[in-house]
Design a protein around this motif. Structure first.
Motif, PDB file in Angstrom:
ATOM      1  N   HIS A  16       0.855  -1.195   0.000  1.00 51.26           N
ATOM      2  CA  HIS A  16       0.000   0.000   0.000  1.00 51.26           C
ATOM      3  C   HIS A  16       0.888   1.242   0.000  1.00 51.26           C
ATOM      4  N   ILE A  17       0.474   2.238  -0.771  1.00 50.68           N
ATOM      5  CA  ILE A  17       1.288   3.452  -0.923  1.00 50.68           C
ATOM      6  C   ILE A  17       0.441   4.679  -0.580  1.00 50.68           C
ATOM      7  N   ALA A  18       0.982   5.502   0.295  1.00 47.87           N
ATOM      8  CA  ALA A  18       0.255   6.705   0.723  1.00 47.87           C
ATOM      9  C   ALA A  18       0.141   7.698  -0.434  1.00 47.87           C
ATOM     10  N   ALA A  19      -0.904   8.520  -0.373  1.00 44.85           N
ATOM     11  CA  ALA A  19      -1.041   9.617  -1.341  1.00 44.85           C
ATOM     12  C   ALA A  19       0.082  10.625  -1.070  1.00 44.85           C
ATOM     13  N   PRO A  20       0.494  11.390  -2.097  1.00 41.70           N
ATOM     14  CA  PRO A  20       1.611  12.324  -1.901  1.00 41.70           C
ATOM     15  C   PRO A  20       1.424  13.246  -0.697  1.00 41.70           C
ATOM     16  N   GLU A  21       0.194  13.703  -0.476  1.00 42.16           N
ATOM     17  CA  GLU A  21      -0.017  14.663   0.614  1.00 42.16           C
ATOM     18  C   GLU A  21      -0.274  13.960   1.963  1.00 42.16           C
ATOM     19  N   GLU A  22      -0.391  12.651   1.962  1.00 46.04           N
ATOM     20  CA  GLU A  22      -0.685  11.912   3.198  1.00 46.04           C
ATOM     21  C   GLU A  22       0.616  11.702   3.980  1.00 46.04           C
ATOM     22  N   THR A  23       0.636  12.128   5.223  1.00 44.21           N
ATOM     23  CA  THR A  23       1.887  12.089   5.994  1.00 44.21           C
ATOM     24  C   THR A  23       1.922  10.904   6.951  1.00 44.21           C
ATOM     25  N   THR A  24       3.090  10.706   7.523  1.00 41.18           N
ATOM     26  CA  THR A  24       3.237   9.684   8.569  1.00 41.18           C
ATOM     27  C   THR A  24       2.274   9.986   9.719  1.00 41.18           C
TER      28      THR A  24
ATOM     29  N   THR B 271      10.503   7.707   9.249  1.00 40.39           N
ATOM     30  CA  THR B 271      10.113   8.709   8.255  1.00 40.39           C
ATOM     31  C   THR B 271       9.206   9.745   8.907  1.00 40.39           C
ATOM     32  N   PRO B 272       9.742  10.467   9.909  1.00 37.64           N
ATOM     33  CA  PRO B 272       8.924  11.505  10.554  1.00 37.64           C
ATOM     34  C   PRO B 272       8.525  12.560   9.520  1.00 37.64           C
TER      35      PRO B 272
ATOM     36  N   LYS C 145       6.157   6.126   6.276  1.00 39.96           N
ATOM     37  CA  LYS C 145       5.832   6.371   4.873  1.00 39.96           C
ATOM     38  C   LYS C 145       7.113   6.082   4.092  1.00 39.96           C
ATOM     39  N   LEU C 146       7.373   4.789   3.904  1.00 36.55           N
ATOM     40  CA  LEU C 146       8.638   4.390   3.275  1.00 36.55           C
ATOM     41  C   LEU C 146       8.690   4.799   1.808  1.00 36.55           C
TER      42      LEU C 146
ATOM     43  N   ASP D  38       3.678   1.462   2.804  1.00 34.79           N
ATOM     44  CA  ASP D  38       3.356   2.462   3.827  1.00 34.79           C
ATOM     45  C   ASP D  38       2.234   1.942   4.729  1.00 34.79           C
ATOM     46  N   ALA D  39       2.316   2.242   6.025  1.00 31.07           N
ATOM     47  CA  ALA D  39       1.246   1.845   6.945  1.00 31.07           C
ATOM     48  C   ALA D  39       1.541   2.366   8.344  1.00 31.07           C
ATOM     49  N   ALA D  40       0.553   2.200   9.207  1.00 33.04           N
ATOM     50  CA  ALA D  40       0.721   2.576  10.618  1.00 33.04           C
ATOM     51  C   ALA D  40      -0.025   1.582  11.502  1.00 33.04           C
TER      52      ALA D  40
END
Ligand code: UT7
Length: 330
Positions: free
Chosen positions: A45-53, A84-85, A143-144, A161-163
């Protein structure tokens, strides 16, 4: 009266965008068969560009708090394990505190490579067991994709990416909770897995950008060799610290970096597959989030039962490695 640190809430989040092996075939010189047989990964899974850690941490934290039936302002402390803060400072923990609640509670970021959540659980349980705090939010969020070089096929295929978040609470009337932890770091292997630029050693410059030094670099073979030794050591030493042996372990929840590394541990301990959680096929390596994601999946599948002896184990940049032994439930 012994104070136990029990996990009263668990929450996870993975972004909706899925990047499959076939998608990667169009980005780098690779193929589904290579990725699957060498790593066990099918998609990540890959975060959207604007989605942060912090955004991902917030979503996982809200789920963990809801399960613990706690409001954010009832927390005493926040520990965020991340590589990836959002920024080097302020910390992701401070950002998360501000998004969760207006109560100014303490918190900090902990950086221990992919072993970060194991370190956080060891720190958090100690702060509870010694009576310092009663309710701690632990988060592993990365957010690797923000540090992955999608021109380097040796690393581009591995990460997602994940949390994940856990609420740890003090309880006195139970035998459940974190029984022991085992932590190690050996900086002599630091160059095997690193993010060369962007810190004070090599601040950002035109050269560092041109040379792609703001992306993760890894010596995969050497890291693999280290992992195959470190994981079993951490499992055995964690159990030993808890006064237990491998026979007592109901469920092994290993860091999901490569299926072949997990299989090596399974063979070493001669474990029935029922006793090991594997979900790398669907998430890839999400660093500090792999263990909460795996715990959540195991629970959904009914494989994580109250009273189970659960061993969490990880290794990563540093080099670091370690384990937590938990009697599950609260
Ligand atoms: O949580 C962080 C810790 N990180 C890890 O745990 C990673 C540990 N290491 C690994 O998982 C493995 O070493 C990798 C998956 C990174 C690599 O697997 P490997 O079996 O060690 O492959 P290799 O590096 O020995 O490469 C074998 C071949 C090479 O080609 P030649 O030289 O034999 O012609 C590579 O160039 O595979 C090639 N290769 C690829 N081929 C297709 C490397 N990456 C790819 C790729 N697609 N993505």
């Amino acid at each position: 009266m012994t104070i136990q640190a029990v996990v009263s809430g668990l929450g996870t989040y993975a972004p909706s965008k899925v990047l499959t092996n076939h998608d990667l075939e169009r980005i780098v010189d690779t193929n589904d068969e290579w990725i699957l047989t060498r790593t066990g990964i099918r998609e990540r899974h890959i975060a959207a560009p604007e989605e942060t850690t912090t955004d991902m941490a917030l979503r996982a934290s809200k789920l963990a708090l809801a399960e613990a039936e706690l409001k954010a302002d009832q927390l005493d402390f926040i520990i965020v394990a991340t590589n990836t803060p959002d920024t080097l400072f302020p910390s992701t923990a401070a950002r998360l505190q501000a998004r969760l609640s207006s109560s100014p509670i303490p918190g900090f970021d902990l950086q221990a490579g992919c072993t970060g959540l194991i370190y956080a659980l060891a720190m958090g349980s100690t702060l509870i067991q010694n009576g310092t705090y009663r309710r701690i939010l632990l988060v592993g969020a990365d957010k690797l994709s923000s540090i992955t070089d999608y021109q380097d096929r040796t690393t581009a295929v591995l990460f997602g990416d994940a949390a994940g978040a856990m609420v740890l609470e003090a309880k006195t009337d139970t035998d459940k909770g974190v029984l022991a932890s085992y932590l190690k770091a050996d900086g002599r292997g630091g160059d095997l897995l690193s993010l060369p630029a962007g810190g004070s050693r090599l601040p950002a410059s035109e050269e560092t950008v041109r040379d792609r030094q703001h992306f993760l670099k890894m010596n995969g073979n050497e890291t693999f060799r280290f992992a195959v030794k470190a994981m079993p050591e951490a499992v055995e030493e964690g159990l030993r610290a808890a006064g237990l042996t491998v026979d007592a372990m109901d469920l092994l929840v290993p860091h999901q970096a490569n299926l072949r590394i997990i299989d090596a541990a399974v063979r070493r301990f001669n474990l029935d597959p029922d006793r090991v959680v594997v979900n790398i096929d669907r998430y890839g390596n999400t660093s500090v989030a792999t263990i909460p994601l795996a715990l959540d999946d195991a629970r959904r599948e009914g494989r994580l039962k109250d009273g189970n002896i659960v061993v969490l184990v990880a290794f990563g940049a540093g080099l670091t490695w370690g384990s937590n032994v938990i009697r599950w439930g609260h």
